[in-house]
Design an enzyme around this catalytic site. Structure first.
Site, PDB file in Angstrom:
ATOM      1  N   ARG A  13      -9.320  11.228   5.560  1.00  0.00           N
ATOM      2  CA  ARG A  13      -8.036  11.208   6.275  1.00  0.00           C
ATOM      3  C   ARG A  13      -6.969  12.050   5.559  1.00  0.00           C
ATOM      4  O   ARG A  13      -6.370  12.936   6.154  1.00  0.00           O
ATOM      5  CB  ARG A  13      -7.567   9.747   6.384  1.00  0.00           C
ATOM      6  CG  ARG A  13      -6.574   9.527   7.466  1.00  0.00           C
ATOM      7  CD  ARG A  13      -7.239   9.414   8.831  1.00  0.00           C
ATOM      8  NE  ARG A  13      -6.261   9.698   9.875  1.00  0.00           N
ATOM      9  CZ  ARG A  13      -6.252  10.804  10.608  1.00  0.00           C
ATOM     10  NH1 ARG A  13      -7.144  11.743  10.427  1.00  0.00           N
ATOM     11  NH2 ARG A  13      -5.346  10.980  11.548  1.00  0.00           N
ATOM     12  N   ILE A  14      -6.726  11.773   4.304  1.00  0.00           N
ATOM     13  CA  ILE A  14      -5.685  12.498   3.580  1.00  0.00           C
ATOM     14  C   ILE A  14      -6.113  13.936   3.296  1.00  0.00           C
ATOM     15  O   ILE A  14      -5.306  14.862   3.407  1.00  0.00           O
ATOM     16  CB  ILE A  14      -5.302  11.764   2.278  1.00  0.00           C
ATOM     17  CG1 ILE A  14      -4.684  10.392   2.605  1.00  0.00           C
ATOM     18  CG2 ILE A  14      -4.315  12.596   1.449  1.00  0.00           C
ATOM     19  CD1 ILE A  14      -3.438  10.453   3.492  1.00  0.00           C
ATOM     20  N   ASP A  35     -17.120  18.073   0.048  1.00  0.00           N
ATOM     21  CA  ASP A  35     -17.397  16.738   0.573  1.00  0.00           C
ATOM     22  C   ASP A  35     -18.899  16.596   0.726  1.00  0.00           C
ATOM     23  O   ASP A  35     -19.511  17.346   1.485  1.00  0.00           O
ATOM     24  CB  ASP A  35     -16.707  16.507   1.918  1.00  0.00           C
ATOM     25  CG  ASP A  35     -16.674  15.031   2.284  1.00  0.00           C
ATOM     26  OD1 ASP A  35     -17.757  14.407   2.331  1.00  0.00           O
ATOM     27  OD2 ASP A  35     -15.577  14.493   2.527  1.00  0.00           O
ATOM     28  N   SER A 151       1.598   6.631  -4.245  1.00  0.00           N
ATOM     29  CA  SER A 151       1.131   6.215  -2.921  1.00  0.00           C
ATOM     30  C   SER A 151       2.149   6.590  -1.863  1.00  0.00           C
ATOM     31  O   SER A 151       3.297   6.923  -2.173  1.00  0.00           O
ATOM     32  CB  SER A 151       0.914   4.696  -2.882  1.00  0.00           C
ATOM     33  OG  SER A 151       2.166   4.017  -2.891  1.00  0.00           O
ATOM     34  N   CYS A 152       1.733   6.507  -0.606  1.00  0.00           N
ATOM     35  CA  CYS A 152       2.642   6.819   0.493  1.00  0.00           C
ATOM     36  C   CYS A 152       3.822   5.852   0.496  1.00  0.00           C
ATOM     37  O   CYS A 152       4.966   6.259   0.746  1.00  0.00           O
ATOM     38  CB  CYS A 152       1.906   6.773   1.830  1.00  0.00           C
ATOM     39  SG  CYS A 152       1.013   5.221   2.144  1.00  0.00           S
ATOM     40  N   THR A 182      -5.606   1.355   7.844  1.00  0.00           N
ATOM     41  CA  THR A 182      -6.186   2.546   7.223  1.00  0.00           C
ATOM     42  C   THR A 182      -7.707   2.431   7.203  1.00  0.00           C
ATOM     43  O   THR A 182      -8.283   1.432   7.633  1.00  0.00           O
ATOM     44  CB  THR A 182      -5.665   2.733   5.786  1.00  0.00           C
ATOM     45  OG1 THR A 182      -6.022   1.588   5.001  1.00  0.00           O
ATOM     46  CG2 THR A 182      -4.151   2.906   5.758  1.00  0.00           C
ATOM     47  N   THR A 211       0.000  -4.953  -2.526  1.00  0.00           N
ATOM     48  CA  THR A 211       0.295  -3.541  -2.768  1.00  0.00           C
ATOM     49  C   THR A 211       0.980  -3.409  -4.121  1.00  0.00           C
ATOM     50  O   THR A 211       1.788  -4.261  -4.498  1.00  0.00           O
ATOM     51  CB  THR A 211       1.197  -2.933  -1.672  1.00  0.00           C
ATOM     52  OG1 THR A 211       1.539  -1.585  -2.033  1.00  0.00           O
ATOM     53  CG2 THR A 211       2.490  -3.718  -1.496  1.00  0.00           C
ATOM     54  N   GLY A 212       0.647  -2.357  -4.817  1.00  0.00           N
ATOM     55  CA  GLY A 212       1.298  -2.093  -6.098  1.00  0.00           C
ATOM     56  C   GLY A 212       2.442  -1.115  -5.974  1.00  0.00           C
ATOM     57  O   GLY A 212       3.012  -0.673  -6.980  1.00  0.00           O
ATOM     58  N   ARG A 234      -0.504  -5.544   6.968  1.00  0.00           N
ATOM     59  CA  ARG A 234      -1.250  -4.539   7.726  1.00  0.00           C
ATOM     60  C   ARG A 234      -1.189  -4.918   9.207  1.00  0.00           C
ATOM     61  O   ARG A 234      -1.543  -6.034   9.584  1.00  0.00           O
ATOM     62  CB  ARG A 234      -2.690  -4.463   7.235  1.00  0.00           C
ATOM     63  CG  ARG A 234      -2.837  -3.926   5.807  1.00  0.00           C
ATOM     64  CD  ARG A 234      -2.321  -2.490   5.707  1.00  0.00           C
ATOM     65  NE  ARG A 234      -2.535  -1.920   4.385  1.00  0.00           N
ATOM     66  CZ  ARG A 234      -3.533  -1.081   4.086  1.00  0.00           C
ATOM     67  NH1 ARG A 234      -4.414  -0.733   5.012  1.00  0.00           N
ATOM     68  NH2 ARG A 234      -3.651  -0.588   2.866  1.00  0.00           N
TER      69      ARG A 234
END
Length: 338
Positions: A13-14, A35, A151-152, A182, A211-212, A234
């Site tokens: 995805r990213i 990949d 992170s985002c 995700t 989440t961190g 989520r």
């Protein structure tokens, strides 16, 4: 000036959204992708068609050893181990590590054996220095070989927290990110030994999660270390998330004064990173938005002049990937590579 040559490890995805952002940039050029799980034909298909961001705006063709995108050759490799990828063949110096697997300095450093110069991990890292554009990117030093783009969610929260702390001083705060599902989540209920709730179907549930991201803000803004923590919910949306930051501030301020400070920062030192809006927006309005953090002036509230709830949106795929490109461009300038 010649563009910075970039390689991408992991075309998930990213990785693909980073590629799309790079294709819009005149400063970077993706010259190689690795990949082990896909072939060039399938990579071309996944790059061209995207359920969230639409069709790729450009020309994509496949050749025997890779892709040709907008008349530029992109070598494709299928190596499982980073040290086996011959980045030097294509001149790729800056590697985006987006597999989600090699997120420590030691593991990511393996890319250097193939000729890479620097590695940018597109995820939080346990030990690699984390940089958030607009917040602490200027603390980068050229001796660093492996860095993280955080992170985002940290990229959304940190610019907002920086403004509030700089202007009003944050005493303490709690963050909740209402986060789109995700790739790690399930399409139907399935096993998830470490996180039972995380194994429930993503499209039918609101799922509390850890989440961190908030604690990570303390790593990019040392003054906030130990003052922020948070959690995630989520939710059944495919893209775009929103941060709710509830905090106590030392310097008394009305909500209007806080809005004004954020608006000024968005138009000055954080322009392009932080955005300010009073529009009646919803999540899909922000798909493809380049800003790390879009402050929603009408969504926030204050209980009093020292206790406030602030709301900021972010395209957790697109904006984050744009920051990866921005970070590469910045560090390459410092390294003398552009």
């Amino acid at each position: 000036m010649a563009p910075i040559k970039v390689g991408i490890n992991g075309f998930g995805r990213i990785g693909r959204i980073v590629f799309r952002n790079a294709a819009q940039s005149c400063e970077v050029e993706v010259v190689a992708v690795n990949d082990p799980f896909i072939e060039p034909e399938y990579a071309a298909y996944m790059l061209k068609y995207d359920s969230t961001h639409g069709q790729f705006n450009g020309d994509i063709q496949t050749v025997e050893d890779g892709l040709v995108v907008n008349s530029r050759n992109v070598k494709f490799y299928n190596k499982r181990n980073p040290e086996e990828i011959p980045w030097a063949e294509t001149g790729a110096e800056y590697i985006v590590e987006s597999t989600g697997v090699f997120t420590t300095t030691e593991k990511a450093k393996a890319h250097l054996k193939g000729g890479a110069k620097k590695v940018i991990i597109s995820a939080p890292s346990a030990d690699a220095p984390m940089f958030v554009m607009g917040v602490n990117h200027k603390s980068y030093t050229t001796d660093l070989e492996v860095i993280s783009n955080a992170s985002c969610t940290t990229n959304c929260l940190a610019p907002l927290a920086k403004v509030i702390n700089d202007e009003f001083t944050i005493i303490e705060g709690l963050m909740t990110t209402i986060h789109s599902y995700t790739a790690t989540q399930k399409t139907v209920d399935g096993p998830s030994a470490k996180d039972w709730r995380g194994g429930r179907t993503a499209a039918q549930n609101i799922i509390p999660s850890s989440t961190g991201a908030a604690k990570a803000v303390g790593k990019v803004i040392p003054a906030l270390n130990g003052k922020l923590t948070g959690m995630a919910m989520r939710v059944p949306t495919a893209n775009v998330s929103v941060v709710d930051l509830t905090c106590r501030i030392e310097k008394s301020a009305t909500y209007d004064e806080i809005k004004k400070a954020i608006k000024i920062a968005a138009g000055n030192e954080l322009q392009g990173i932080l955005s300010y809006t009073e529009d009646e927006i919803v999540s899909t309005d922000l798909i493809g938005n380049n800003h790390s953090s879009i402050f929603d002036a009408k969504a926030g509230i204050s209980l009093n002049d020292n206790f406030v709830k602030l709301v900021a949106w972010y395209d957790n795929e697109w904006a984050y990937s744009r920051r990866v490109i921005d970070l590469i461009s910045y560090i390459a300038g410092k390294d003398g590579s552009k």
